[in-house]
Design a protein around this motif. Structure first.
Motif, PDB file in Angstrom:
ATOM      1  N   GLY A  64      -4.669  -0.122  -0.051  1.00  0.00           N
ATOM      2  CA  GLY A  64      -5.675  -1.136  -0.365  1.00  0.00           C
ATOM      3  C   GLY A  64      -5.545  -1.654  -1.785  1.00  0.00           C
ATOM      4  N   MET A  65      -5.193  -0.760  -2.716  1.00  0.00           N
ATOM      5  CA  MET A  65      -4.996  -1.179  -4.112  1.00  0.00           C
ATOM      6  C   MET A  65      -3.797  -2.113  -4.233  1.00  0.00           C
ATOM      7  N   ALA A  66      -2.711  -1.783  -3.519  1.00  0.00           N
ATOM      8  CA  ALA A  66      -1.526  -2.634  -3.556  1.00  0.00           C
ATOM      9  C   ALA A  66      -1.820  -3.991  -2.913  1.00  0.00           C
ATOM     10  N   LEU A  67      -2.588  -3.989  -1.836  1.00  0.00           N
ATOM     11  CA  LEU A  67      -2.988  -5.256  -1.214  1.00  0.00           C
ATOM     12  C   LEU A  67      -3.813  -6.087  -2.186  1.00  0.00           C
ATOM     13  N   ALA A  68      -4.739  -5.465  -2.882  1.00  0.00           N
ATOM     14  CA  ALA A  68      -5.559  -6.189  -3.871  1.00  0.00           C
ATOM     15  C   ALA A  68      -4.678  -6.841  -4.925  1.00  0.00           C
ATOM     16  N   GLY A  69      -3.661  -6.130  -5.397  1.00  0.00           N
ATOM     17  CA  GLY A  69      -2.731  -6.711  -6.365  1.00  0.00           C
ATOM     18  C   GLY A  69      -1.965  -7.890  -5.783  1.00  0.00           C
ATOM     19  N   GLY A  70      -1.545  -7.773  -4.539  1.00  0.00           N
ATOM     20  CA  GLY A  70      -0.838  -8.865  -3.878  1.00  0.00           C
ATOM     21  C   GLY A  70      -1.718 -10.092  -3.693  1.00  0.00           C
ATOM     22  N   THR A  96      -4.030   0.132   5.414  1.00  0.00           N
ATOM     23  CA  THR A  96      -4.210  -0.753   4.269  1.00  0.00           C
ATOM     24  C   THR A  96      -5.570  -1.430   4.340  1.00  0.00           C
ATOM     25  N   PHE A  97      -5.941  -1.877   5.535  1.00  0.00           N
ATOM     26  CA  PHE A  97      -7.261  -2.485   5.730  1.00  0.00           C
ATOM     27  C   PHE A  97      -8.358  -1.499   5.339  1.00  0.00           C
TER      28      PHE A  97
END
Length: 194
Positions: A64-70, A96-97
């Protein structure tokens, strides 16, 4: 599946196997009841939520943190190129969700965010202005953001706006600050989190 694997530790695998079988195999579907699938889903939801979000163990939410960065990188590209990038598409898995839902406290809005998202669910982040304009705004204060979600692939279900960080729409600066405080923005950050 060997009986020794029919345990809570395998709740997601069992649910996924039986759920996919019930969707794609008519003869199999008649052997599993809706209440049985619901109970399996309950256990899979609880297990996977615990694996992918825990307030006291932030590394569980690394996806989730990596998704937020993306998300931040893509929205920044839209803003920095004055709208040349109009759409970004990212793909991810349920874990991830779940990590993202926990990080952004969407579970306080709707407890369903603690459960597995349906297959091919959609998250959308919309950047817009309130006013009518034909040119790209130069003032960042004009930008607003919002979060939309559709659970599953039912085409009759629209994307639904949910409040993110306590707001149905949020200023772009606040959105960037809130999401940025939860984001992994580099390989170095990812390594130190992991």
């Amino acid at each position: 599946m060997p009986s020794e694997n029919v345990t809570y530790a395998h709740a997601y695998d069992i649910f996924d196997l039986l759920n996919v079988g019930s969707i794609h195999n008519e003869s199999f579907a008649s052997t599993v009841t809706t209440p049985q699938l619901s109970q399996l889903r309950y256990y899979a939801d609880a297990l996977e939520w615990g694996h992918n979000y825990n307030l006291t163990q932030p590394a569980r939410s690394i996806g989730g943190m990596a998704l937020a960065g993306g998300i931040l990188r893509q929205l920044n590209q839209t803003v920095s190129t004055q709208g040349n990038l109009k759409l970004s598409l990212m793909a991810g898995s349920y874990d991830t969700f779940l990590g993202f839902f926990g990080l952004t406290n969407l579970t306080a809005v709707d407890a369903d965010f603690m459960g597995l998202p349906g297959y091919a669910s959609n998250m959308a982040f919309e950047l817009f202005t309130d006013g009518k304009t034909t040119t790209f705004p130069s003032d960042m204060a004009d930008f607003r953001g919002r979060f939309l979600f559709r659970n599953g692939t039912d085409g009759s279900m629209p994307l639904v706006v949910f409040p993110l960080f306590g707001h149905y729409t949020i200023s772009y600066d606040d959105f960037v600050n809130e999401l940025g405080s939860r984001a992994i923005n580099s390989v170095g950050e990812w390594c130190s989190t992991c």
